[in-house]
Design an enzyme around this catalytic site. Sequence first.
Site, PDB file in Angstrom:
ATOM      1  N   ASP A 228       2.300  -1.909  -0.139  1.00  0.00           N
ATOM      2  CA  ASP A 228       0.415  -1.548   1.260  1.00  0.00           C
ATOM      3  C   ASP A 228       1.501   0.106   0.803  1.00  0.00           C
ATOM      4  O   ASP A 228       1.657   0.208   0.794  1.00  0.00           O
ATOM      5  CB  ASP A 228       1.475  -2.110   2.439  1.00  0.00           C
ATOM      6  CG  ASP A 228       0.546  -2.081   3.480  1.00  0.00           C
ATOM      7  OD1 ASP A 228       0.723  -2.328   4.467  1.00  0.00           O
ATOM      8  OD2 ASP A 228      -0.118  -0.892   3.318  1.00  0.00           O
TER       9      ASP A 228
HETATM   10  C1  GLC Z   1      -2.496   0.140   6.221  1.00  0.00           C
HETATM   11  C2  GLC Z   1      -2.388  -0.926   6.407  1.00  0.00           C
HETATM   12  C3  GLC Z   1      -3.419  -1.561   5.621  1.00  0.00           C
HETATM   13  C4  GLC Z   1      -4.080  -1.169   4.538  1.00  0.00           C
HETATM   14  C5  GLC Z   1      -3.000   0.031   4.217  1.00  0.00           C
HETATM   15  C6  GLC Z   1      -4.985   2.024   4.006  1.00  0.00           C
HETATM   16  O1  GLC Z   1      -1.134   0.353   6.788  1.00  0.00           O
HETATM   17  O2  GLC Z   1      -1.346  -2.049   6.858  1.00  0.00           O
HETATM   18  O3  GLC Z   1      -3.964  -2.686   5.760  1.00  0.00           O
HETATM   19  O4  GLC Z   1      -5.196  -1.462   3.493  1.00  0.00           O
HETATM   20  O5  GLC Z   1      -2.641   1.139   5.346  1.00  0.00           O
HETATM   21  O6  GLC Z   1      -5.154   1.872   5.156  1.00  0.00           O
END
Ligand code: GLC
Length: 756
Positions: A228
């Site tokens: 993430d």
């Molecule tokens: C965010 C979210 C994830 C998302 C990523 C990119 O913090 O947890 O679901 O795809 O970062 O934005």
Amino acid sequence: MFTVEEMIEKMTLEEKAAICTGTSAWTTTPVERLGIPELMLADGPHGLRREINSSGLLSESMPATCFPTASCLASTWDVNLIREMGQALAQECISLKVDVILGPGTNMKRTPLGGRNFEYFSEDPYLAGQMSASFINGVQSKGVGTSLKHFAGNNQETQRMTISTEVDERTLREIYLPAFEIAVKQGKPWTVMCAYNKLNGIYCSENHRLLVDILKDEWGFEGLVVSDWGAVHDRVASLLAGLDLEMPGPRGLRVKAVVDAVSSGILEESILDEAVGRILRIVLKAAESPKGGEFDNKAHHALARRIASAGMVLLKNNGILPLKGQKKIAVIGRAAKEAHFQGGGSSHINPTQVDSPFDELRALASDSEFSYSEGYPADDSFHEELINEAVANARSAEVALLYLALPESKESEGYDRPDLDLTHQQIELINAVGAVQPNTVVILNNGAPVVVADWINNTAALLEAWMMGQAGGGAIADLLFGKVNPSGKLAETFPLRLVDTPATINFPGENGEVRYGEGLFIGYRYYDAKQLQVQFPFGYGLSYTNFTYSNLRVSNDKFRDVDGLTIKVDISNSGSIAGSEVVQLYVHDQKSELVRPYKELKAFDRVFLAAGETKTVSMKLDFRSFAYFHPGYKRWISEDGQFDLLVGSSSTDIRCRKTVSLVSTLVLPSLLTRESTLRAWLSDAHGKEVFTPLFNQFLAPMQKMLAGDDENGEIPPDTLNYLMEMQLVDLLHFAEGTLPGSPEDIVNNLLTQVYG
Ligand code: GLC
């Protein structure tokens, strides 16, 4: 064109380290000299959020279709429709030159307070897994990748980047992993996104057991694991744990750390090559799909409307719906004019267009007179005058439609909900309008359950419209006027009160940990176990017609676990209009060694029936439909015994049932140890066989001593129970004088006989 192996051979250490970390917020690092392109990733999941300036800070994104969010998608129970949505998303990715869309999110809804519940499918892993797999299959059928997220145990927003999810192995395996497991095995996502949080004390981004042992080795995942955004804390440790791609970039120091680690021998280059290989295979696969062109935004808008109307759930109806020719209709609530159709955070889409619920009403009933009142403010302040104006409007109408949306501040990524309530103003508004207008219909726009007990008795009908996507306004009108017959079914229980919910005691955790103390018992599993009343049960949803169930039959009344079972049931539309029914099949294990939820969803099917039509629905059950995860054997096991197949229209509306007998083909090893009790020895097949001769030998003198004045010479039940819980080795000490050896030697000898 080089093969992946040839590319790895030709790449320098620096190039290999670089490709394992993003080169920007949304792209991987290309290696031009070897013809390796960049990979573009962008958020989803219910629409494409491709940032215009690629800042990575939730900046403005390019226009794309905002489809209904996952809680609405799951309420369709329609795998084909979700697949179709995936295909449309892929077309938009191709048009906007995105290789991987960051979705679906499939974390379990452990508590309705979850700030991202609107982005997740269900409290049930089987339903969530089927929804996720169909989303993935749809998107990837067009040559665009997906990112199954957030792996794993990310079920709250509170301290999501640091908290440790403390969960026992069985609960992890039966509740929090299966949706991912189903999606990986049936959908084969190009990527899996690891979660921010720790799992039992180890960051998911550094959790080798999670990313390698389970995901890659046990489930056979062949794609790449991406972090993430910002979930990596130590790049070398995460590479060692199987985290292939760190996002976002650029992270020059991280790349250097990898180079240094390989150079110094801390990190085997082969481990780096494994990550590079996984990344290259996805990069090259993505490059096979030409990007660019247009997408049909009108067709996608129409699809968004069709999905929204299939996922909205009619929760109450005294007959006022569908509306029939009422001439004066009061329309109350800001959400009628400003559609509330999505949540906050990384999934926030820049829609190609947005239906005004109010205008869509007028479009379907041009000869009715609609009068609008704001009803409540944008925030959760209180304004009596807005209520008074709405009451006057409702009083003079034939029907009042209340469009109620939770304020933006109540549901978003990044924080959990403080409660399950509508605002004070909204509750007062419903009760005041309902008091003067018996035909009051409430339409809710929210991503997760709300408590309705304070006001539902003052309504004639209640429609859960969810975070409905950009075309939701039209979908609501379709359902209110009966252009579409409601067919949605809840994928998350509506509790009567927040305090009734399973996670109440342990949410949101403290001191850096959240303990999943309710274990397997989340959602309907919990309410069944506690025999708790709920407002609206899992799987519930009304229609404008009625369905009858009959003629439930199975392929075999007695079957082997490995052969599974086919169940058929006839569904009839006994009403006067066409409609769809979601047939749900739950399995109840009558007797098991370890505790089990009373029933669990193991199959479902959605069937469309014309008025008066009957169709046969067929559903298959396999080994896993009856099995549970045994932490002692560290595997899924089946046990001989009787199982009840419960077929119904909701988890509490079982229409027909049948009992079948399962024969397990498993040959399981003993679990006996030096510490095993007398009860364990006597209930273990192998153990009992080798232990009985000795047991008979030393029981006799014990019996005389323990039987007291019992004329049958029996050991009293309470004494016997006491003995059963003693370790055999300790028990043998009582008969030491009569034994052929020391208790320890005897038990060791027995164990040798058991394990050979
Ligand atoms: C965010 C979210 C994830 C998302 C990523 C990119 O913090 O947890 O679901 O795809 O970062 O934005």
